[in-house]
Structures are given as structure tokens and as C-alpha cells.
Design a protein around this motif. Structure first.
Motif, PDB file in Angstrom:
ATOM      1  N   VAL A  78       1.695  -4.870   7.494  1.00  0.00           N
ATOM      2  CA  VAL A  78       0.620  -3.916   7.760  1.00  0.00           C
ATOM      3  C   VAL A  78       1.180  -2.682   8.459  1.00  0.00           C
ATOM      4  O   VAL A  78       1.726  -2.773   9.563  1.00  0.00           O
ATOM      5  CB  VAL A  78      -0.491  -4.542   8.640  1.00  0.00           C
ATOM      6  CG1 VAL A  78      -1.601  -3.535   8.876  1.00  0.00           C
ATOM      7  CG2 VAL A  78      -1.037  -5.790   7.983  1.00  0.00           C
ATOM      8  N   LEU A  79       1.051  -1.529   7.803  1.00  0.00           N
ATOM      9  CA  LEU A  79       1.424  -0.265   8.434  1.00  0.00           C
ATOM     10  C   LEU A  79       0.302   0.114   9.393  1.00  0.00           C
ATOM     11  O   LEU A  79      -0.869   0.112   9.019  1.00  0.00           O
ATOM     12  CB  LEU A  79       1.584   0.817   7.361  1.00  0.00           C
ATOM     13  CG  LEU A  79       1.933   2.219   7.846  1.00  0.00           C
ATOM     14  CD1 LEU A  79       3.354   2.259   8.367  1.00  0.00           C
ATOM     15  CD2 LEU A  79       1.765   3.231   6.724  1.00  0.00           C
ATOM     16  N   ASN A  80       0.642   0.410  10.657  1.00  0.00           N
ATOM     17  CA  ASN A  80      -0.402   0.740  11.631  1.00  0.00           C
ATOM     18  C   ASN A  80      -0.255   2.178  12.117  1.00  0.00           C
ATOM     19  O   ASN A  80       0.412   2.454  13.112  1.00  0.00           O
ATOM     20  CB  ASN A  80      -0.346  -0.229  12.807  1.00  0.00           C
ATOM     21  CG  ASN A  80      -1.557  -0.078  13.711  1.00  0.00           C
ATOM     22  OD1 ASN A  80      -2.326   0.870  13.548  1.00  0.00           O
ATOM     23  ND2 ASN A  80      -1.720  -0.985  14.644  1.00  0.00           N
ATOM     24  N   ALA A 118      -7.045  -4.439  11.639  1.00  0.00           N
ATOM     25  CA  ALA A 118      -6.826  -5.637  10.819  1.00  0.00           C
ATOM     26  C   ALA A 118      -8.076  -5.951   9.997  1.00  0.00           C
ATOM     27  O   ALA A 118      -7.981  -6.309   8.823  1.00  0.00           O
ATOM     28  CB  ALA A 118      -6.454  -6.821  11.712  1.00  0.00           C
ATOM     29  N   GLY A 119      -9.240  -5.809  10.622  1.00  0.00           N
ATOM     30  CA  GLY A 119     -10.473  -6.053   9.890  1.00  0.00           C
ATOM     31  C   GLY A 119     -10.558  -5.162   8.653  1.00  0.00           C
ATOM     32  O   GLY A 119     -10.912  -5.622   7.555  1.00  0.00           O
ATOM     33  N   LEU A 120     -10.217  -3.882   8.817  1.00  0.00           N
ATOM     34  CA  LEU A 120     -10.324  -2.934   7.710  1.00  0.00           C
ATOM     35  C   LEU A 120      -9.247  -3.168   6.652  1.00  0.00           C
ATOM     36  O   LEU A 120      -9.511  -3.068   5.455  1.00  0.00           O
ATOM     37  CB  LEU A 120     -10.231  -1.500   8.229  1.00  0.00           C
ATOM     38  CG  LEU A 120     -11.392  -1.049   9.118  1.00  0.00           C
ATOM     39  CD1 LEU A 120     -11.104   0.318   9.717  1.00  0.00           C
ATOM     40  CD2 LEU A 120     -12.686  -1.007   8.323  1.00  0.00           C
ATOM     41  N   THR A 121      -8.028  -3.478   7.091  1.00  0.00           N
ATOM     42  CA  THR A 121      -6.932  -3.529   6.123  1.00  0.00           C
ATOM     43  C   THR A 121      -6.657  -4.942   5.612  1.00  0.00           C
ATOM     44  O   THR A 121      -6.274  -5.102   4.468  1.00  0.00           O
ATOM     45  CB  THR A 121      -5.625  -2.986   6.739  1.00  0.00           C
ATOM     46  OG1 THR A 121      -5.314  -3.753   7.902  1.00  0.00           O
ATOM     47  CG2 THR A 121      -5.756  -1.539   7.114  1.00  0.00           C
ATOM     48  N   VAL A 122      -6.839  -5.962   6.474  1.00  0.00           N
ATOM     49  CA  VAL A 122      -6.513  -7.318   6.036  1.00  0.00           C
ATOM     50  C   VAL A 122      -7.715  -7.964   5.349  1.00  0.00           C
ATOM     51  O   VAL A 122      -7.617  -8.431   4.219  1.00  0.00           O
ATOM     52  CB  VAL A 122      -6.024  -8.176   7.226  1.00  0.00           C
ATOM     53  CG1 VAL A 122      -5.707  -9.592   6.757  1.00  0.00           C
ATOM     54  CG2 VAL A 122      -4.798  -7.545   7.864  1.00  0.00           C
ATOM     55  N   VAL A 136      12.854  -2.310   3.378  1.00  0.00           N
ATOM     56  CA  VAL A 136      11.454  -2.310   3.764  1.00  0.00           C
ATOM     57  C   VAL A 136      10.868  -3.691   3.487  1.00  0.00           C
ATOM     58  O   VAL A 136      11.175  -4.279   2.447  1.00  0.00           O
ATOM     59  CB  VAL A 136      10.674  -1.282   2.908  1.00  0.00           C
ATOM     60  CG1 VAL A 136       9.282  -1.072   3.458  1.00  0.00           C
ATOM     61  CG2 VAL A 136      11.439   0.012   2.827  1.00  0.00           C
ATOM     62  N   PRO A 137      10.008  -4.235   4.399  1.00  0.00           N
ATOM     63  CA  PRO A 137       9.291  -5.461   4.033  1.00  0.00           C
ATOM     64  C   PRO A 137       8.547  -5.228   2.718  1.00  0.00           C
ATOM     65  O   PRO A 137       7.808  -4.260   2.570  1.00  0.00           O
ATOM     66  CB  PRO A 137       8.316  -5.639   5.202  1.00  0.00           C
ATOM     67  CG  PRO A 137       8.963  -4.950   6.356  1.00  0.00           C
ATOM     68  CD  PRO A 137       9.722  -3.795   5.756  1.00  0.00           C
ATOM     69  N   GLN A 138       8.811  -6.110   1.753  1.00  0.00           N
ATOM     70  CA  GLN A 138       8.370  -5.832   0.380  1.00  0.00           C
ATOM     71  C   GLN A 138       6.848  -5.726   0.216  1.00  0.00           C
ATOM     72  O   GLN A 138       6.359  -5.042  -0.669  1.00  0.00           O
ATOM     73  CB  GLN A 138       8.915  -6.913  -0.564  1.00  0.00           C
ATOM     74  CG  GLN A 138      10.408  -6.781  -0.808  1.00  0.00           C
ATOM     75  CD  GLN A 138      10.782  -5.449  -1.409  1.00  0.00           C
ATOM     76  OE1 GLN A 138      10.281  -5.074  -2.452  1.00  0.00           O
ATOM     77  NE2 GLN A 138      11.648  -4.691  -0.737  1.00  0.00           N
ATOM     78  N   ALA A 139       6.110  -6.449   1.054  1.00  0.00           N
ATOM     79  CA  ALA A 139       4.653  -6.438   0.885  1.00  0.00           C
ATOM     80  C   ALA A 139       3.984  -5.434   1.810  1.00  0.00           C
ATOM     81  O   ALA A 139       2.764  -5.442   1.952  1.00  0.00           O
ATOM     82  CB  ALA A 139       4.080  -7.828   1.133  1.00  0.00           C
ATOM     83  N   LEU A 140       4.791  -4.537   2.437  1.00  0.00           N
ATOM     84  CA  LEU A 140       4.206  -3.540   3.339  1.00  0.00           C
ATOM     85  C   LEU A 140       3.208  -2.682   2.576  1.00  0.00           C
ATOM     86  O   LEU A 140       3.503  -2.204   1.478  1.00  0.00           O
ATOM     87  CB  LEU A 140       5.314  -2.668   3.927  1.00  0.00           C
ATOM     88  CG  LEU A 140       4.878  -1.637   4.976  1.00  0.00           C
ATOM     89  CD1 LEU A 140       4.288  -2.315   6.195  1.00  0.00           C
ATOM     90  CD2 LEU A 140       6.043  -0.760   5.382  1.00  0.00           C
ATOM     91  N   MET A 141       2.016  -2.534   3.148  1.00  0.00           N
ATOM     92  CA  MET A 141       0.938  -1.706   2.615  1.00  0.00           C
ATOM     93  C   MET A 141       0.238  -2.324   1.417  1.00  0.00           C
ATOM     94  O   MET A 141      -0.614  -1.694   0.815  1.00  0.00           O
ATOM     95  CB  MET A 141       1.425  -0.297   2.243  1.00  0.00           C
ATOM     96  CG  MET A 141       1.843   0.502   3.452  1.00  0.00           C
ATOM     97  SD  MET A 141       2.256   2.183   3.053  1.00  0.00           S
ATOM     98  CE  MET A 141       3.962   2.057   2.592  1.00  0.00           C
ATOM     99  N   GLN A 142       0.622  -3.562   1.065  1.00  0.00           N
ATOM    100  CA  GLN A 142      -0.099  -4.209  -0.031  1.00  0.00           C
ATOM    101  C   GLN A 142      -1.163  -5.137   0.528  1.00  0.00           C
ATOM    102  O   GLN A 142      -0.841  -6.060   1.267  1.00  0.00           O
ATOM    103  CB  GLN A 142       0.867  -5.026  -0.893  1.00  0.00           C
ATOM    104  CG  GLN A 142       1.698  -4.166  -1.805  1.00  0.00           C
ATOM    105  CD  GLN A 142       2.768  -4.985  -2.496  1.00  0.00           C
ATOM    106  OE1 GLN A 142       2.703  -6.214  -2.504  1.00  0.00           O
ATOM    107  NE2 GLN A 142       3.739  -4.294  -3.056  1.00  0.00           N
ATOM    108  N   PRO A 143      -2.415  -4.909   0.194  1.00  0.00           N
ATOM    109  CA  PRO A 143      -3.446  -5.824   0.667  1.00  0.00           C
ATOM    110  C   PRO A 143      -3.251  -7.186   0.008  1.00  0.00           C
ATOM    111  O   PRO A 143      -2.743  -7.278  -1.113  1.00  0.00           O
ATOM    112  CB  PRO A 143      -4.751  -5.172   0.228  1.00  0.00           C
ATOM    113  CG  PRO A 143      -4.390  -4.238  -0.868  1.00  0.00           C
ATOM    114  CD  PRO A 143      -2.973  -3.831  -0.645  1.00  0.00           C
TER     115      PRO A 143
END
Lengths: 349, 314
Positions: free
Chosen positions: B39-41, B84-88, B301-308
């Protein structure tokens, strides 16, 4: 509880979404006003009369909406192509200072009909130049443009501060850091007599219409949308991704630079480092509230300007900090995000 | 030339480096933890502002300094919960949600501050954390005054950096976090709940960001003023890339960055009048961009960064 993708989205839902989001944001901000010990409905009534209660305040609100429309358009066109241009604030300042420099050092003697369009163009080009830096970093080094375009805002404001402290300093400003004024005939004509509302307002609306047309009716518009929806798919379908992004960036940066140019030539006449009370950042909210629709940007900008102008009067009357306007605008971004989610998904138990 | 050498040889410079680095260490570690879980914050700038404000306000109203720091951490965590609520849960764009959190948290900070502390000519102050001389070490020549007479939160920041390096690379929790950031579907297949991991990482990471902000008002300065975070949050986001998502390198990157920052401050006084001061103020931002350009392609880069992540939906 699960979320299920909606098969189709009724038009009414898309139209009511921003309205619901704004009402929710106003309700949340109302809680903050109530906690501060002020009557909530009276506060909102004062915001409305403060922004539209008289001819003067109404023209003032529309004057304030003008740069917001342009920075909102700048964000909307970029975000649609998933180009995260968060640098509109810096592009705004660069456009402004380019106009001040060109007018006071080079072109001040040209006649108005040539000078004004030329200066507007110079402002737009200055904004484009600034956004090409993060775009180049993205295309060449695959650096995420969010942080780079944002950091450039700080650099741009410091650059402007350096110029208005140095070569562009107005010697008549009593030592105050302020740029030399643009010549009188470079100022934009007024739209209404006895007000500050200038022709830039009409230019911003015209540009919103043009951008809407470009996005919905041209190949470039389709390519930029494809680049945003699915970059890999777009490349596969033959969209030149790099070229499209360069065009999108130039359009976005140009609009933000133009916002700065128009603010100088329409309102202030000179540049200081507080020329923009965050127009670039507010433009992001404007674009989101409009759901990235160029025509929606016009209304979202007027809503945002209403909050900012109206909050001044309410603050004086009720002793609520003017920051409540910024809070409400930011809250409406968050509520809009949630509302948009529910246009795409429904809750399934 | 001798002046440059004098600057580098002064203990004051090295003490300043650690002071300048502390909020960056907290912020970078916080952002790093979020991104390790995918999660990019971008809420960091606003969360730091709110931490600075609420930490100061608590102490101003009688809480002790550690309680102020704790309140800032909790407030940071609450904003993390929002992000987290909005993105996860909803899977919204991490870019836009983060910007929304930043815009909201910073304007909300100014609103609350102005509401409680009316406009005054001199801002009200508190008694901040005092430097602690570590017995034995602080009397060492040169490095003593520089490294071992800092305020408590600075020591805490270093400790957290080491602790986080240990957790991420040496514990099952760390493995779960890394898997979630690389491939949440595989993590789920291994019995890890990616949603819970992401929530936990974003909340704790945001709490660290809140503490980084609170350091500014509880240790570095003794009052709060709007725009005091001055882009430190965005610099932290750049430092995470520079650190290749590794806590140890984050510590090093923050110190290196602080070195340049402290150095330019002193160079400014030597060269005052010759070079516009704005050029010096630009250097932290230019350095961050340069660091990004240098490291971006090398970093993994963490491969799943920014992927919901949604169960059963790819």
C-alpha cells in the motif's frame, strides 16, 4: 459482506453521485462547526450569502473560481491518462513568473492585441516545461511522477522567490519581495465593470468545452483514455504510449501554467510567493469532484470557490477558523471517492 | 576551503544531522512498512502535520511528552485506518486516497489548532524533550557530543529501524508482510490474510508517521505552526525508493540526506550574500529527485504495490 461489480450504471446515479458526496461532506464539516460551538445552519447560510449575497461577492467568487477551473482541468486531463500530475501548484507559479518576466523585461511595448495572447502562450509554455521534467524521469528512469512533480512545487516556489528577490524585484515595492508589475495594457479586460471579474473566466469555460470536445471526439482523447485504463492493452492496440503521455502532460502543464498567467494578468498584476492559496492542490479536488469530466470541472470549481470566499465572511461573523473551507473541500474529495465506488459496486451479503 | 573543513569537523554539524534525520527516519520507516505490504501511503505529509499538531496540543494541555508522542502515534494510526479502509477494503486508487488523506489531515490540523489556540503575535510554547547524555559514551571526543547527546525520540527512531529490519527479514510476521506486498494471492494460499496484513501495516506505519511529525513539535521545536512539515513527508516517500524498501538503508538514507541538509544550512552562512539563499533551500528537494532517478531502476519494488486485492478477482 462482499462487493459486487455493477453490470451497468444508470445515468441518474452518475449525476447524483457528486451531489450526495458534497452533502455528506457538508454534514461532516457541520459536525466540526457544531463542536466549535456555532450554529451549523446559520454558518452555511453565511457561507452562501458571503459568496453570492451581493454583486460584489458573486463576482469575487467567480473570479476565485477561474484559476480553480484551469488547475482542475489540468488535473483532470492528466489523471484521466493516469498521469499523476500533482505539480500544478509549481506550474502555476512558473506560468505566473514567466508572464511577469516577459512583460517587464522583453515585450512590454507591444500593443495589447498581440501582447495579451503572446503572454498567455508564454505562461502556458512555462507550465509545460516544468511538467516535462517528471514526465522525462518517468519515461527514462521509470520514476513515479507523483513525488517528483510534487517536490518540483517546492523548487518552483523557491525559484520564484529567488527571482522576485533578485533580477525581477520591483524597486518601487519598498523592499518587499514582489515582481515588477506587468504593463497596464497587458492586463486582461474586465468582464463586468466595477468588479474584478475578468475575461479569464470566459477563457476558462471555453477551454473546458474545448477539452471536453478533444477528449470525447478526437483520436488523441481516445488514446489518452486508453493509456489510463490499461497501459499494456493500449500499447498492444497500437497506441503510442510515450507520445500520448507527452501530449497529455503538455496539455496538463499548459493549463496549470495558463492559470498562473491569467491570475497575474487578470487580478494581481504582479507576482508574490502568496499569489496562490493552494490553487494547484485544490485543483486536484476540483478534478475529482467533477469525476474527471471537463464540463463538471466548471461546477466543481465554482463550488470550491464558494466555500473559500464564503468561509471568510462566516469566519468573521461566527469566529470559526477559515480553514473550515479547506477541511470541507478535502472531505468532499474523500466522500466523492466513496460515492464513486458505489457507482461501480453494490453491496452483496 | 578551510571553512568547508571547519564545518565538517564541527560536532555541532553531526549533532544536527541526527536531529534533522529523526523525523525522516520515523516517516521513511512508516512509509516503508506500508509499501512492503503493498500500500502506497501518500497521506504521510498530512499525517505528519496532524501528529505535529496533536502531539503539541496534548502537551500544551498538560500531558507529559511521552503521552503526547503516544497520542500522535494513535492519531496517525487512525488516519492509517481511514487510508486502509479506502484502499484495502474498497480498493480505491492509492494515489488519490493518499492525496485526499493528506489534504484532509493538514487542513484539519490547522482548523483544530486555530480553534483552540487563537491568533497571537508570539506562538505559545511548551518545554520540549531535553538531550540525554548517555553515560560513558557521551564523553567520547567528537562522536560523544554528536551521537550520544540526543533527545529520547532520536534514540527511539534508531531502535525502531533496527527492530523493523529484524521483524521484516527474520520473523514469520515479516514474511507475511513481504508476501502480501509481492503477491497477495500466493500469501492467501499460504494461509495469510492479505487484508489483515495490509490493515496492520498501514495502521502501524501511519502511527510511525504521526510520531515523526510529533518529533518536530515535541523535540526539534517547541511550538506548532502551519506548513512546518515543509514537504518532509514527500521526501520520506523518495527515501523509501532510495532505501530499496530496506529499513537499514532507510536509516542510512535519512542520515545521508540530513547530512546534506545540515551542511547546506551551515554553508549558507559562509556564502551569505554571494549565492541566493533560495538555492540552498532547494537542495533537499533536488536531492530527493536525484535520489529517485538514481535508485528507481535498480530498486526492486514490491510487486503488488498499488494493486488492490480482492478475493477471487484479478
Amino acid at each position: 459482506m462482499r462487493f459486487e461489480r455493477r453490470e451497468h450504471r444508470p445515468l441518474s446515479l452518475l449525476i447524483f453521485t457528486p451531489v450526495v458526496a458534497v452533502i455528506a461532506a457538508l454534514a461532516l464539516a457541520g459536525i466540526l462547526i457544531a463542536i466549535a460551538g456555532a450554529p451549523v445552519l446559520d454558518a452555511y447560510r453565511r457561507i452562501l450569502t458571503g459568496a453570492f449575497g451581493s454583486r460584489l461577492s458573486a463576482t469575487e467568487t467567480l473570479t476565485r473560481a477561474t484559476p480553480l477551473m484551469l488547475t482542475g482541468l489540468a488535473a483532470a486531463v492528466a489523471f484521466r491518462a493516469r498521469l499523476w500530475n500533482i505539480g500544478a501548484e509549481g506550474q502555476f507559479y512558473l506560468g505566473a513568473i514567466a508572464v511577469a518576466a516577459a512583460s517587464s523585461k522583453l515585450l512590454g511595448n507591444l500593443p495589447a492585441p498581440i501582447l495579451i495572447p503572446l503572454l498567455l502562450l508564454i505562461g502556458a509554455v512555462a507550465g509545460m516545461v516544468l511538467i516535462l521534467v517528471p514526465l522525462w524521469l518517468r519515461l527514462r528512469f521509470s520514476v513515479d511522477e507523483v513525488v517528483t512533480s510534487l517536490l518540483l512545487n517546492f523548487i518552483a516556489v523557491l525559484f520564484v522567490s529567488m527571482l522576485i528577490d533578485g533580477v525581477l524585484k520591483d524597486p518601487l515595492a519598498f523592499g518587499w519581495p514582489q515582481s515588477q508589475s506587468v504593463s497596464d495594457h497587458a492586463m486582461l479586460p474586465k468582464l463586468l465593470a466595477r468588479s474584478r471579474l475578468h475575461i479569464g473566466f470566459a477563457i476558462a469555460i471555453a477551454l473546458a468545452v474545448v477539452v471536453h470536445f478533444v477528449q470525447s471526439r478526437t483520436v488523441f482523447g481516445m488514446q489518452s483514455r486508453a493509456a489510463g485504463l490499461n497501459p499494456a492493452g493500449a500499447v498492444f492496440a497500437g497506441v503510442p504510449l510515450g507520445k500520448t503521455l507527452v501530449k497529455v502532460a503538455c496539455l496538463s502543464g499548459g493549463l496549470a501554467g495558463l492559470a498562473g498567467a491569467i491570475e497575474v494578468m487578470g487580478v494581481k498584476g504582479y507576482v508574490t510567493t502568496d499569489l496562490s492559496p493552494g490553487f494547484g492542490y485544490a485543483g486536484i479536488v476540483v478534478a475529482m469532484l467533477a469525476n474527471l469530466n471537463p464540463l463538471g470541472v466548471v461546477f466543481a470549481a465554482i463550488f470550491t470557490a464558494t466555500m473559500f470566499v464564503g468561509a471568510d465572511g462566516m469566519s468573521r461573523g461566527l469566529g470559526i477558523p477559515t480553514y473550515i473551507a479547506d477541511v470541507t473541500v478535502a472531505l468532499s474529495l474523500l466522500t466523492m471517492l466513496i460515492a464513486l465506488f458505489f457507482t461501480q459496486y453494490r453491496i452483496r451479503r | 576551503m578551510t571553512q568547508l573543513f571547519d564545518i565538517i569537523a564541527s560536532a555541532g554539524l553531526w549533532a544536527a544531522i541526527l536531529r534533522i534525520a529523526t523525523p525522516l527516519i520515523f516517516g521513511t520507516l512508516g512509509a516503508l512498512l506500508c509499501e512492503r505490504a503493498g500500500v502506497l501511503n501518500l497521506g504521510i505529509e498530512g499525517i505528519m502535520t496532524f501528529g505535529a499538531m496533536i502531539g503539541w496540543l496534548s502537551v500544551y494541555h498538560g500531558a507529559d511528552l511521552w503521552t503526547g508522542l503516544l497520542i500522535a502515534a494513535i492519531a496517525g494510526g487512525v488516519f492509517g485506518l481511514l487510508h486502509a479502509g479506502l484502499t484495502v477494503t474498497l480498493g480505491l486508487s492509492q494515489h488519490v486516497s493518499g492525496l485526499g488523506v493528506t489534504l484532509f489531515a493538514s487542513s484539519f490540523s490547522y482548523y483544530v489548532f486555530r480553534l483552540i489556540v487563537p491568533l497571537a503575535n508570539t506562538p505559545p510554547t511548551i518545554a520540549p524533550f531535553q538531550p540525554i547524555a548517555i553515560p560513558g559514551l557521551s564523553t567520547l571526543p567528537f562522536i560523544g557530543p554528536a551521537f550520544f547527546t540526543q533527545t529520547a525520540p532520536t534514540y527511539l527512531a534508531m531502535l525502531i529501524a533496527l527492530l523493523m529490519a529484524y521483524i521484516i527479514f527474520r520473523t514469520p510476521v515479516g514474511l507475511a508482510i513481504r508476501m502480501t506486498g509481492e503477491n497477495p494471492h500466493a500469501a492467501e494460499a499460504q494461509g495469510v490474510n492479505p487484508m489483515k496484513v495490509r490493515y496492520g501495516a498501514v495502521i502501524i506505519g501511519s502511527a510511525l508517521m504521526g510520531m515523526g511529525g510529533a518529533f518536530l513539535t515535541l523535540s526539534a521545536f517547541n511550538s506548532f505552526f502551519p506548513t512546518m512539515v515543509q514537504g518532509r513527508g514527500w521526501i520520506c516517500i523518495a527515501l523509501v525508493v532510495f532505501a530499496s524498501w530496506r529499513p537499514g538503508r532507510a536509516l542510512f538514507g535519512a542520515l545521508l540526506f540530513a547530512f546534506f541538509d545540515a551542511f547546506q544550512l551551515r554553508l549558507q552562512t559562509v556564502l551569505s550574500g554571494l549565492v541566493p539563499y533560495q538555492l540552498f533551500l532547494m537542495t533537499p528537494y533536488i536531492l530527493s529527485i536525484a535520489a529517485l532517478a538514481v535508485m528507481a531502476r535498480r530498486a526492486r519494488v514490491p510487486q503488488a504495490l498499488m494493486q488492490p486485492y480482492r478475493r477471487g478477482e484479478r
